[in-house]
Design a protein around this motif. Structure first.
Motif, PDB file in Angstrom:
ATOM      1  N   VAL A 155     -77.671  81.313  46.394  1.00 40.79           N
ATOM      2  CA  VAL A 155     -77.771  80.216  47.360  1.00 40.79           C
ATOM      3  C   VAL A 155     -76.382  79.851  47.890  1.00 40.79           C
ATOM      4  O   VAL A 155     -76.193  79.689  49.091  1.00 40.79           O
ATOM      5  CB  VAL A 155     -78.473  78.989  46.740  1.00 40.79           C
ATOM      6  N   THR A 156     -75.394  79.759  46.993  1.00 40.80           N
ATOM      7  CA  THR A 156     -74.050  79.385  47.442  1.00 40.80           C
ATOM      8  C   THR A 156     -73.449  80.454  48.350  1.00 40.80           C
ATOM      9  O   THR A 156     -72.783  80.130  49.333  1.00 40.80           O
ATOM     10  CB  THR A 156     -73.098  79.124  46.253  1.00 40.80           C
ATOM     11  N   GLU A 157     -73.695  81.718  48.033  1.00 41.96           N
ATOM     12  CA  GLU A 157     -73.169  82.796  48.872  1.00 41.96           C
ATOM     13  C   GLU A 157     -73.863  82.827  50.227  1.00 41.96           C
ATOM     14  O   GLU A 157     -73.230  83.100  51.251  1.00 41.96           O
ATOM     15  CB  GLU A 157     -73.307  84.141  48.159  1.00 41.96           C
ATOM     16  N   THR A 158     -75.143  82.522  50.252  1.00 45.01           N
ATOM     17  CA  THR A 158     -75.889  82.510  51.509  1.00 45.01           C
ATOM     18  C   THR A 158     -75.330  81.472  52.471  1.00 45.01           C
ATOM     19  O   THR A 158     -75.175  81.730  53.666  1.00 45.01           O
ATOM     20  CB  THR A 158     -77.384  82.231  51.246  1.00 45.01           C
ATOM     21  N   TYR A 159     -75.007  80.287  51.942  1.00 46.14           N
ATOM     22  CA  TYR A 159     -74.567  79.194  52.806  1.00 46.14           C
ATOM     23  C   TYR A 159     -73.057  78.965  52.799  1.00 46.14           C
ATOM     24  O   TYR A 159     -72.563  78.112  53.537  1.00 46.14           O
ATOM     25  CB  TYR A 159     -75.283  77.902  52.418  1.00 46.14           C
ATOM     26  N   GLY A 160     -72.331  79.704  51.973  1.00 37.14           N
ATOM     27  CA  GLY A 160     -70.880  79.562  51.946  1.00 37.14           C
ATOM     28  C   GLY A 160     -70.412  78.187  51.502  1.00 37.14           C
ATOM     29  O   GLY A 160     -69.458  77.640  52.043  1.00 37.14           O
ATOM     30  N   VAL A 161     -71.092  77.646  50.514  1.00 35.39           N
ATOM     31  CA  VAL A 161     -70.761  76.321  50.000  1.00 35.39           C
ATOM     32  C   VAL A 161     -70.190  76.457  48.592  1.00 35.39           C
ATOM     33  O   VAL A 161     -70.424  77.458  47.918  1.00 35.39           O
ATOM     34  CB  VAL A 161     -72.023  75.405  50.023  1.00 35.39           C
ATOM     35  N   SER A 162     -69.471  75.470  48.168  1.00 40.95           N
ATOM     36  CA  SER A 162     -68.879  75.470  46.835  1.00 40.95           C
ATOM     37  C   SER A 162     -69.955  75.562  45.751  1.00 40.95           C
ATOM     38  O   SER A 162     -70.942  74.830  45.781  1.00 40.95           O
ATOM     39  CB  SER A 162     -68.067  74.174  46.664  1.00 40.95           C
TER      40      SER A 162
ATOM     41  N   SER B 275     -73.605  65.891  53.097  1.00 39.35           N
ATOM     42  CA  SER B 275     -73.654  67.334  52.814  1.00 39.35           C
ATOM     43  C   SER B 275     -74.520  67.596  51.580  1.00 39.35           C
ATOM     44  O   SER B 275     -75.141  68.652  51.469  1.00 39.35           O
ATOM     45  CB  SER B 275     -72.252  67.905  52.634  1.00 39.35           C
ATOM     46  N   PHE B 276     -74.603  66.631  50.676  1.00 42.82           N
ATOM     47  CA  PHE B 276     -75.434  66.758  49.477  1.00 42.82           C
ATOM     48  C   PHE B 276     -76.900  66.963  49.879  1.00 42.82           C
ATOM     49  O   PHE B 276     -77.566  67.892  49.420  1.00 42.82           O
ATOM     50  CB  PHE B 276     -75.269  65.503  48.615  1.00 42.82           C
ATOM     51  N   THR B 277     -77.393  66.110  50.760  1.00 44.95           N
ATOM     52  CA  THR B 277     -78.769  66.216  51.226  1.00 44.95           C
ATOM     53  C   THR B 277     -78.950  67.440  52.108  1.00 44.95           C
ATOM     54  O   THR B 277     -79.940  68.177  51.983  1.00 44.95           O
ATOM     55  CB  THR B 277     -79.177  64.945  51.993  1.00 44.95           C
ATOM     56  N   ASP B 278     -78.009  67.681  53.001  1.00 42.37           N
ATOM     57  CA  ASP B 278     -78.056  68.826  53.902  1.00 42.37           C
ATOM     58  C   ASP B 278     -78.203  70.122  53.102  1.00 42.37           C
ATOM     59  O   ASP B 278     -79.114  70.920  53.340  1.00 42.37           O
ATOM     60  CB  ASP B 278     -76.781  68.836  54.747  1.00 42.37           C
TER      61      ASP B 278
ATOM     62  N   HIS C 289     -70.432  72.241  43.967  1.00 45.50           N
ATOM     63  CA  HIS C 289     -71.241  71.305  44.749  1.00 45.50           C
ATOM     64  C   HIS C 289     -72.724  71.667  44.633  1.00 45.50           C
ATOM     65  O   HIS C 289     -73.579  70.808  44.420  1.00 45.50           O
ATOM     66  CB  HIS C 289     -70.777  71.338  46.209  1.00 45.50           C
ATOM     67  N   MET C 290     -73.040  72.962  44.746  1.00 36.11           N
ATOM     68  CA  MET C 290     -74.430  73.405  44.697  1.00 36.11           C
ATOM     69  C   MET C 290     -75.035  73.195  43.313  1.00 36.11           C
ATOM     70  O   MET C 290     -76.219  72.860  43.209  1.00 36.11           O
ATOM     71  CB  MET C 290     -74.539  74.876  45.125  1.00 36.11           C
ATOM     72  N   VAL C 291     -74.250  73.344  42.265  1.00 41.20           N
ATOM     73  CA  VAL C 291     -74.759  73.092  40.914  1.00 41.20           C
ATOM     74  C   VAL C 291     -75.244  71.648  40.802  1.00 41.20           C
ATOM     75  O   VAL C 291     -76.321  71.375  40.253  1.00 41.20           O
ATOM     76  CB  VAL C 291     -73.688  73.406  39.839  1.00 41.20           C
ATOM     77  N   LYS C 292     -74.477  70.716  41.339  1.00 45.37           N
ATOM     78  CA  LYS C 292     -74.874  69.301  41.303  1.00 45.37           C
ATOM     79  C   LYS C 292     -76.145  69.067  42.109  1.00 45.37           C
ATOM     80  O   LYS C 292     -77.031  68.318  41.699  1.00 45.37           O
ATOM     81  CB  LYS C 292     -73.741  68.418  41.842  1.00 45.37           C
TER      82      LYS C 292
END
Length: 146
Positions: A31-38, A5-8, A41-44
């Motif tokens: 970006v996080t709101e667009t993809y609904g990801v934590s 998921s990191f690469t994805d 996680h996105m900061v990393k």
């Protein structure tokens, strides 16, 4: 083969930024709101992409993130190499390792997989991709020579 998921999400973040008009800043929150990801996680992910030079991060009041180089120069296969731990199996403790041909076959498969991804730049994924712009809620970007 399945990417982590990191690469994805790293690829998705790059696609999002490449879909924006040239040089336009965005935020990790967007970006996080667009993809609904934590967000955590996105900061990393953004931090890693920034260290690798794919993203430029600007601090301060008018800061944000944007591509660190033109989308035409970002090769998808290289991004995957830089982000993904490409070891499909762990042979360390296996009793048949000295005679195993599976690891050779898997190694060749990974090489072919990456060679195919090397045929694509980030620009190839986003240029004139109007359905993508619609899904990302982005007006068709003006590329300014990109």
């Amino acid at each position: 083969m399945q990417l982590t998921s990191f690469t994805d999400y790293g690829l998705r973040a790059l696609i999002y930024m490449a879909s924006l008009p040239a040089g336009k800043m965005t935020s990790i929150t967007e970006v996080t709101e667009t993809y609904g990801v934590s967000r955590n996680h996105m900061v990393k992910i953004i931090n890693q992409l920034s260290r690798l030079g794919y993203i430029a991060a600007v601090r301060g009041k008018n800061g944000g993130i944007r591509l660190g180089k033109p989308a035409e120069e970002i090769i998808v296969g290289q991004v995957v190499r830089d982000m993904e731990p490409l070891q499909l199996v762990n042979c360390d403790q296996c009793s048949i390792t000295p005679a195993c041909r599976l690891k050779i076959a898997l190694s060749k498969a990974i090489q072919h997989f990456l060679q195919e991804l090397d045929n694509y730049t980030l620009a190839d994924l986003v240029e004139d991709n109007h359905p993508l712009y619609t899904l990302l809620l982005i007006d068709s970007p003006v590329r300014n020579g990109r």
